[in-house]
Design a protein around this motif. Structure first.
Motif, PDB file in Angstrom:
ATOM      1  N   LEU A 109     -16.155 -33.957 -22.860  1.00 57.65           N
ATOM      2  CA  LEU A 109     -15.297 -33.463 -21.787  1.00 57.65           C
ATOM      3  C   LEU A 109     -16.099 -33.192 -20.509  1.00 57.65           C
ATOM      4  O   LEU A 109     -15.607 -33.409 -19.401  1.00 57.65           O
ATOM      5  CB  LEU A 109     -14.561 -32.196 -22.223  1.00 57.65           C
ATOM      6  CG  LEU A 109     -13.614 -32.327 -23.417  1.00 57.65           C
ATOM      7  CD1 LEU A 109     -13.017 -30.966 -23.763  1.00 57.65           C
ATOM      8  CD2 LEU A 109     -12.536 -33.352 -23.168  1.00 57.65           C
ATOM      9  N   ALA A 110     -17.328 -32.740 -20.657  1.00 56.00           N
ATOM     10  CA  ALA A 110     -18.188 -32.444 -19.513  1.00 56.00           C
ATOM     11  C   ALA A 110     -18.619 -33.704 -18.774  1.00 56.00           C
ATOM     12  O   ALA A 110     -18.976 -33.643 -17.599  1.00 56.00           O
ATOM     13  CB  ALA A 110     -19.417 -31.661 -19.971  1.00 56.00           C
ATOM     14  N   ASP A 111     -18.562 -34.848 -19.454  1.00 54.52           N
ATOM     15  CA  ASP A 111     -18.967 -36.113 -18.836  1.00 54.52           C
ATOM     16  C   ASP A 111     -17.897 -36.717 -17.937  1.00 54.52           C
ATOM     17  O   ASP A 111     -18.054 -37.841 -17.466  1.00 54.52           O
ATOM     18  CB  ASP A 111     -19.369 -37.125 -19.913  1.00 54.52           C
ATOM     19  CG  ASP A 111     -20.774 -36.902 -20.419  1.00 54.52           C
ATOM     20  OD1 ASP A 111     -21.538 -36.173 -19.760  1.00 54.52           O
ATOM     21  OD2 ASP A 111     -21.105 -37.450 -21.474  1.00 54.52           O
ATOM     22  N   CYS A 112     -16.832 -36.003 -17.710  1.00 52.66           N
ATOM     23  CA  CYS A 112     -15.796 -36.402 -16.762  1.00 52.66           C
ATOM     24  C   CYS A 112     -15.224 -37.776 -17.116  1.00 52.66           C
ATOM     25  O   CYS A 112     -14.853 -38.007 -18.252  1.00 52.66           O
ATOM     26  CB  CYS A 112     -16.395 -36.365 -15.359  1.00 52.66           C
ATOM     27  SG  CYS A 112     -15.202 -36.203 -14.048  1.00 52.66           S
ATOM     28  N   ASP A 113     -15.170 -38.689 -16.161  1.00 53.54           N
ATOM     29  CA  ASP A 113     -14.585 -40.012 -16.399  1.00 53.54           C
ATOM     30  C   ASP A 113     -15.346 -40.778 -17.471  1.00 53.54           C
ATOM     31  O   ASP A 113     -14.749 -41.515 -18.257  1.00 53.54           O
ATOM     32  CB  ASP A 113     -14.565 -40.835 -15.104  1.00 53.54           C
ATOM     33  CG  ASP A 113     -13.719 -40.214 -14.011  1.00 53.54           C
ATOM     34  OD1 ASP A 113     -12.955 -39.267 -14.302  1.00 53.54           O
ATOM     35  OD2 ASP A 113     -13.815 -40.670 -12.852  1.00 53.54           O
ATOM     36  N   ALA A 114     -16.663 -40.618 -17.512  1.00 54.84           N
ATOM     37  CA  ALA A 114     -17.477 -41.313 -18.521  1.00 54.84           C
ATOM     38  C   ALA A 114     -17.077 -40.868 -19.924  1.00 54.84           C
ATOM     39  O   ALA A 114     -17.105 -41.670 -20.862  1.00 54.84           O
ATOM     40  CB  ALA A 114     -18.960 -41.059 -18.278  1.00 54.84           C
ATOM     41  N   GLY A 115     -16.707 -39.608 -20.081  1.00 52.88           N
ATOM     42  CA  GLY A 115     -16.254 -39.111 -21.376  1.00 52.88           C
ATOM     43  C   GLY A 115     -14.949 -39.773 -21.806  1.00 52.88           C
ATOM     44  O   GLY A 115     -14.787 -40.137 -22.965  1.00 52.88           O
ATOM     45  N   GLU A 154      -7.522 -41.662 -12.690  1.00 53.64           N
ATOM     46  CA  GLU A 154      -7.063 -41.617 -11.292  1.00 53.64           C
ATOM     47  C   GLU A 154      -6.390 -40.294 -10.944  1.00 53.64           C
ATOM     48  O   GLU A 154      -6.420 -39.863  -9.796  1.00 53.64           O
ATOM     49  CB  GLU A 154      -6.081 -42.757 -11.024  1.00 53.64           C
ATOM     50  CG  GLU A 154      -6.723 -44.112 -10.899  1.00 53.64           C
ATOM     51  CD  GLU A 154      -5.690 -45.218 -10.703  1.00 53.64           C
ATOM     52  OE1 GLU A 154      -4.566 -44.923 -10.221  1.00 53.64           O
ATOM     53  OE2 GLU A 154      -6.009 -46.365 -11.050  1.00 53.64           O
ATOM     54  N   SER A 155      -5.792 -39.642 -11.920  1.00 50.96           N
ATOM     55  CA  SER A 155      -5.080 -38.391 -11.668  1.00 50.96           C
ATOM     56  C   SER A 155      -6.007 -37.254 -11.253  1.00 50.96           C
ATOM     57  O   SER A 155      -5.563 -36.270 -10.672  1.00 50.96           O
ATOM     58  CB  SER A 155      -4.313 -37.959 -12.920  1.00 50.96           C
ATOM     59  OG  SER A 155      -5.217 -37.451 -13.902  1.00 50.96           O
ATOM     60  N   GLY A 156      -7.275 -37.373 -11.571  1.00 54.27           N
ATOM     61  CA  GLY A 156      -8.223 -36.317 -11.234  1.00 54.27           C
ATOM     62  C   GLY A 156      -8.374 -35.250 -12.306  1.00 54.27           C
ATOM     63  O   GLY A 156      -9.190 -34.341 -12.178  1.00 54.27           O
ATOM     64  N   TRP A 157      -7.582 -35.333 -13.372  1.00 50.42           N
ATOM     65  CA  TRP A 157      -7.681 -34.324 -14.428  1.00 50.42           C
ATOM     66  C   TRP A 157      -9.070 -34.254 -15.059  1.00 50.42           C
ATOM     67  O   TRP A 157      -9.569 -33.139 -15.295  1.00 50.42           O
ATOM     68  CB  TRP A 157      -6.613 -34.538 -15.491  1.00 50.42           C
ATOM     69  CG  TRP A 157      -5.305 -33.896 -15.137  1.00 50.42           C
ATOM     70  CD1 TRP A 157      -4.191 -34.507 -14.667  1.00 50.42           C
ATOM     71  CD2 TRP A 157      -4.993 -32.508 -15.200  1.00 50.42           C
ATOM     72  NE1 TRP A 157      -3.195 -33.588 -14.442  1.00 50.42           N
ATOM     73  CE2 TRP A 157      -3.664 -32.343 -14.763  1.00 50.42           C
ATOM     74  CE3 TRP A 157      -5.705 -31.378 -15.593  1.00 50.42           C
ATOM     75  CZ2 TRP A 157      -3.042 -31.110 -14.710  1.00 50.42           C
ATOM     76  CZ3 TRP A 157      -5.078 -30.135 -15.543  1.00 50.42           C
ATOM     77  CH2 TRP A 157      -3.763 -30.011 -15.096  1.00 50.42           C
ATOM     78  N   PRO A 158      -9.725 -35.378 -15.338  1.00 53.03           N
ATOM     79  CA  PRO A 158     -11.075 -35.251 -15.931  1.00 53.03           C
ATOM     80  C   PRO A 158     -12.033 -34.461 -15.023  1.00 53.03           C
ATOM     81  O   PRO A 158     -12.864 -33.695 -15.517  1.00 53.03           O
ATOM     82  CB  PRO A 158     -11.531 -36.706 -16.107  1.00 53.03           C
ATOM     83  CG  PRO A 158     -10.264 -37.472 -16.258  1.00 53.03           C
ATOM     84  CD  PRO A 158      -9.294 -36.782 -15.327  1.00 53.03           C
ATOM     85  N   GLN A 159     -11.875 -34.624 -13.694  1.00 56.76           N
ATOM     86  CA  GLN A 159     -12.717 -33.875 -12.761  1.00 56.76           C
ATOM     87  C   GLN A 159     -12.389 -32.383 -12.772  1.00 56.76           C
ATOM     88  O   GLN A 159     -13.246 -31.554 -12.490  1.00 56.76           O
ATOM     89  CB  GLN A 159     -12.571 -34.428 -11.326  1.00 56.76           C
ATOM     90  CG  GLN A 159     -13.134 -35.806 -11.146  1.00 56.76           C
ATOM     91  CD  GLN A 159     -12.154 -36.912 -11.515  1.00 56.76           C
ATOM     92  OE1 GLN A 159     -10.972 -36.679 -11.817  1.00 56.76           O
ATOM     93  NE2 GLN A 159     -12.637 -38.137 -11.520  1.00 56.76           N
TER      94      GLN A 159
END
Length: 135
Positions: free
Chosen positions: A25-31, A92-97
């Motif tokens: 989860l901490a890896d953002c989009d890469a996760g 694209e939604s920005g949720w991972p960020q």
């Protein structure tokens, strides 16, 4: 013949799995790309059953428990905000960020104590529970 793991050892292993998922989860989009959209949400849910994480899961500190439950709420909000989304739409939604900073904070909190043994019961990471002689 192998001995069944104790309830404590199972809890220790669950905490360690939660930590590994915090890494994703901490890896953002890469996760998200690493485990896919289903893995991103389901891995966390597989190891975070609210009743088991709430006060009875003794390997989680009060602060660890609180931040993990906050992260679960954030994941639920993300899932509810974008029903039936694809991996690309989710990224694209920005949720991972939005999720990643909370996951990094949780990961840091877990590492303050360290990870538990996967092989033997510990009262705290690195502190084996003494078994009375004769047992």
């Amino acid at each position: 013949m192998s001995k069944e793991p104790s309830a404590r050892l199972i809890e220790q292993r669950l905490r360690n799995r939660i930590y590994e998922i915090l890494e994703i989860l901490a890896d953002c989009d890469a996760g998200v790309n690493l485990v896919g959209i289903n893995g991103y949400f389901n891995l966390f849910d597989d190891f975070l059953h609210r009743p088991s994480v709430e006060p009875c899961m003794s390997v989680l500190s009060k602060d660890e428990r609180a931040i993990v439950l906050e992260l679960a709420d954030l994941l639920e909000a993300a899932c509810a905000a974008i029903p039936d989304f694809t991996k690309a739409e989710f990224i694209e939604s920005g949720w991972p960020q939005q999720i990643a900073p909370q996951a990094r904070e949780a990961r840091t909190l877990f590492l303050r104590r360290g990870l538990f043994s996967e092989e033997f019961d510990e009262s705290e990471p690195g502190q084996p529970i003494a078994v009375p002689a004769g047992r």
